[in-house]
Structure formats: structure tokens, C-alpha cells
Design a protein around this motif. Structure first.
Motif, short mmCIF file in Angstrom:
data_model
loop_
_atom_site.label_atom_id
_atom_site.label_comp_id
_atom_site.label_asym_id
_atom_site.label_seq_id
_atom_site.Cartn_x
_atom_site.Cartn_y
_atom_site.Cartn_z
N LYS A 155 1.51 2.79 -11.12
CA LYS A 155 2.09 2.59 -12.45
C LYS A 155 3.31 3.50 -12.63
CE LYS A 155 -0.25 2.75 -16.10
NZ LYS A 155 -1.12 3.35 -17.10
N SER A 156 3.13 4.76 -12.32
CA SER A 156 4.19 5.75 -12.53
C SER A 156 5.41 5.49 -11.66
CB SER A 156 3.62 7.15 -12.26
OG SER A 156 4.63 8.11 -12.37
N ILE A 157 5.21 5.33 -10.35
CA ILE A 157 6.34 5.12 -9.45
C ILE A 157 6.99 3.76 -9.71
CG2 ILE A 157 5.04 4.16 -7.48
CD1 ILE A 157 7.99 6.63 -7.25
N GLY A 158 6.18 2.77 -10.07
CA GLY A 158 6.73 1.45 -10.38
C GLY A 158 7.67 1.50 -11.56
N LYS A 159 7.24 2.13 -12.64
CA LYS A 159 8.08 2.24 -13.84
C LYS A 159 9.35 3.03 -13.55
CE LYS A 159 4.46 1.89 -17.35
NZ LYS A 159 3.70 2.61 -18.37
N LYS A 160 9.18 4.20 -12.90
CA LYS A 160 10.35 5.06 -12.63
C LYS A 160 11.38 4.37 -11.77
CE LYS A 160 7.90 9.45 -12.54
NZ LYS A 160 7.41 10.49 -11.63
N THR A 161 10.94 3.77 -10.67
CA THR A 161 11.90 3.19 -9.74
C THR A 161 12.55 1.93 -10.30
OG1 THR A 161 10.11 2.05 -8.56
CG2 THR A 161 10.87 4.17 -7.65
N VAL A 203 4.53 5.90 -0.54
CA VAL A 203 5.18 6.84 0.36
C VAL A 203 5.15 8.19 -0.32
CG1 VAL A 203 7.29 7.41 1.59
CG2 VAL A 203 6.68 5.02 1.20
N LYS A 204 4.58 9.17 0.38
CA LYS A 204 4.47 10.51 -0.21
C LYS A 204 5.32 11.51 0.55
CE LYS A 204 0.80 11.65 -2.43
NZ LYS A 204 -0.51 12.18 -2.77
N ASP A 205 5.92 12.40 -0.21
CA ASP A 205 6.63 13.56 0.31
C ASP A 205 5.83 14.75 -0.20
OD1 ASP A 205 8.47 15.39 1.29
OD2 ASP A 205 9.79 15.21 -0.45
N ASN A 206 4.95 15.27 0.64
CA ASN A 206 3.97 16.27 0.22
C ASN A 206 3.15 15.69 -0.93
OD1 ASN A 206 4.68 18.29 2.17
ND2 ASN A 206 6.53 18.64 0.97
N ASP A 207 3.22 16.27 -2.13
CA ASP A 207 2.42 15.78 -3.25
C ASP A 207 3.15 14.78 -4.14
OD1 ASP A 207 0.17 17.21 -2.53
OD2 ASP A 207 0.76 18.97 -3.70
N GLU A 208 4.43 14.55 -3.88
CA GLU A 208 5.22 13.64 -4.72
C GLU A 208 5.25 12.24 -4.12
OE1 GLU A 208 9.41 13.34 -7.11
OE2 GLU A 208 9.35 14.64 -5.37
N VAL A 209 5.05 11.25 -4.97
CA VAL A 209 5.21 9.86 -4.55
C VAL A 209 6.71 9.54 -4.60
CG1 VAL A 209 4.62 7.46 -4.99
CG2 VAL A 209 2.91 9.23 -5.38
N ALA A 210 7.27 9.16 -3.44
CA ALA A 210 8.70 8.93 -3.31
C ALA A 210 9.06 7.46 -3.48
CB ALA A 210 9.18 9.42 -1.95
N GLY A 211 8.08 6.57 -3.24
CA GLY A 211 8.36 5.14 -3.33
C GLY A 211 7.11 4.35 -3.01
N TYR A 212 7.27 3.02 -3.01
CA TYR A 212 6.13 2.17 -2.69
C TYR A 212 6.58 0.80 -2.24
CZ TYR A 212 6.34 -0.65 -7.00
OH TYR A 212 6.72 -1.52 -7.99
N MET A 213 5.64 0.06 -1.65
CA MET A 213 5.87 -1.31 -1.22
C MET A 213 4.63 -2.12 -1.57
SD MET A 213 6.64 -2.84 2.64
CE MET A 213 5.14 -2.23 3.42
N LYS A 214 4.87 -3.39 -1.95
CA LYS A 214 3.79 -4.34 -2.15
C LYS A 214 4.08 -5.55 -1.29
CE LYS A 214 1.42 -7.32 -5.41
NZ LYS A 214 1.61 -8.22 -6.52
N ILE A 215 3.08 -5.95 -0.48
CA ILE A 215 3.21 -7.15 0.34
C ILE A 215 2.15 -8.16 -0.08
CG2 ILE A 215 4.30 -5.97 2.29
CD1 ILE A 215 1.56 -6.07 3.72
N ASN A 216 2.48 -9.44 0.11
CA ASN A 216 1.58 -10.54 -0.28
C ASN A 216 1.41 -11.54 0.85
OD1 ASN A 216 1.39 -9.64 -3.02
ND2 ASN A 216 3.36 -10.60 -3.44
N PHE A 217 0.20 -12.06 0.94
CA PHE A 217 -0.13 -13.14 1.86
C PHE A 217 -0.57 -14.34 1.02
CE2 PHE A 217 -1.20 -9.13 3.86
CZ PHE A 217 -0.64 -9.23 5.12
N ARG A 232 7.79 -6.12 -3.34
CA ARG A 232 8.48 -4.95 -3.90
C ARG A 232 8.64 -3.86 -2.85
NH1 ARG A 232 4.14 -4.40 -8.49
NH2 ARG A 232 4.51 -6.34 -9.61
N ILE A 233 9.83 -3.32 -2.80
CA ILE A 233 10.09 -2.03 -2.14
C ILE A 233 10.97 -1.27 -3.11
CG2 ILE A 233 11.34 -0.78 -0.35
CD1 ILE A 233 10.56 -2.76 1.66
N TYR A 234 10.46 -0.17 -3.60
CA TYR A 234 11.23 0.67 -4.51
C TYR A 234 11.10 2.13 -4.09
CZ TYR A 234 11.92 -3.30 -7.59
OH TYR A 234 12.29 -4.52 -8.09
N ILE A 235 12.23 2.80 -4.08
CA ILE A 235 12.31 4.21 -3.68
C ILE A 235 13.00 4.97 -4.81
CG2 ILE A 235 13.16 5.79 -1.90
CD1 ILE A 235 11.38 3.51 -0.76
#
Length: 172
Positions: free
Chosen positions: A18-24, A65-79, A96-99
Motif C-alpha cells: 500500500k505504502s510503496i504503491g501510493k508513493k511511487t 525490493v528492499k534496501d536494508n529496511d526501506e522498500v525501494a520499489g515493487y513489481m506485480k506480475i499476472n498469469f 506494475r513496476i514502480y521504483i
């Protein structure tokens, strides 16, 4: 090159998604959309219930994707049935790929695309595809550099605004 951890998400990661999705999404698109459209999209797409249902879908996988304790980005894949467009049999959609802005140009996007390609190959799929907003030139260039080619368009709605996404495909 920095070391980033790519981790498959579980229900324990709902708040992180939720957090990384909104921010990115905000960082990437706020300048090109109205405040009202952004607020509506973020509220609907990143509610607890929406993210939970997407993580629970057996045909979708989230990675953070984590950089130590911080979430730097994410990806969602679908089949299969989780894909946002019909008739993409034997394929994988990168929905989705957001960084985060401060992590861009650190090869995270490349690592995530490679992860998606690896999963597609492991599942004997024919191609990987995605949609990217037609005015997001940097993202289009990034995907072209990864070998993706435009094959069509579709409508993507942000709030009340209908936008055109280029559909791009990488044959395996």
C-alpha cells in the motif's frame, strides 16, 4: 552496484505494498494528472481490501525490493485470468513496476524485468507483456532497451481520466 533484496510478498506485506504503491504512483504521475483523479485512483487501487485481494489471487505475484529496511520499489506480475487484458494465453503480464525516485537508475527495474522473464521461462510461457502510459517516454525507452516492442494500446483509467497505454511485448 548496490545490493537490493527482491522478496515475494505475502499477506504480511500488505501495508508495505500500500505504502510503496501510493508513493511511487504519486511520484511518477501526479504532475500529469489532476489532484482529484490521483486521489480517487490511489484510494481505490491501494486500499487494504484491494491489495489483500490482489495478493490472495493465485494468478498474481507481488515482489518488493528492499534496501536494508526501506522498500525501494515493487513489481506485480499476472498469469491467466488475473491479466488486465483477455487473450494473452501462455504469457505473463508485468502489471506494475514502480521504483521510488531516489532509487531510479540503480538497475532495480532491470532486475525486476529479469525476474519476470525468468519466471515466464520457468513456466514455458511464450512472451512477457505490459502496458505503459503513452506519455511516459522514459519508461517506454526503458522497456524498449529490455527488448519489448509495441503491439497495441488499451485504456487505463486514473480517477475519471481515460488514458492510453502502449501495450508492449517481449517474445521468449
Amino acid at each position: 552496484m548496490e545490493k537490493f533484496l527482491i522478496k515475494e510478498c505475502t499477506l504480511k506485506d500488505i501495508e508495505s505494498i500500500k505504502s510503496i504503491g501510493k508513493k511511487t504512483f504519486y511520484e511518477t504521475f501526479a504532475k500529469d494528472n489532476t489532484k482529484e483523479d490521483m486521489e480517487k485512483y490511489l484510494k481505490e487501487s491501494f486500499s487494504y481490501e484491494q491489495v489483500k485481494s490482489e495478493i490472495e489471487n493465485k494468478n498474481s505475484i507481488f515482489f518488493i525490493v528492499k534496501d536494508n529496511d526501506e522498500v525501494a520499489g515493487y513489481m506485480k506480475i499476472n498469469f491467466e485470468g488475473a491479466q488486465t487484458e483477455p487473450d494473452h494465453n501462455n504469457s505473463l503480464e508485468v502489471q506494475r513496476i514502480y521504483i521510488l525516485e531516489k532509487y531510479k537508475r540503480k538497475y532495480i527495474g532491470e532486475k525486476l524485468i529479469q525476474k519476470a522473464i525468468e519466471i515466464a521461462k520457468d513456466n514455458n510461457l511464450d512472451y512477457v507483456w505490459l502496458g505503459v502510459w503513452e506519455i511516459n517516454i522514459n519508461a517506454i525507452k526503458f522497456y524498449e532497451k529490455q527488448g519489448f516492442k509495441k503491439f497495441g494500446t488499451h485504456i487505463f483509467i486514473v480517477g475519471e481520466d481515460e488514458q492510453i497505454d502502449n501495450l508492449m511485448k517481449l517474445k521468449l
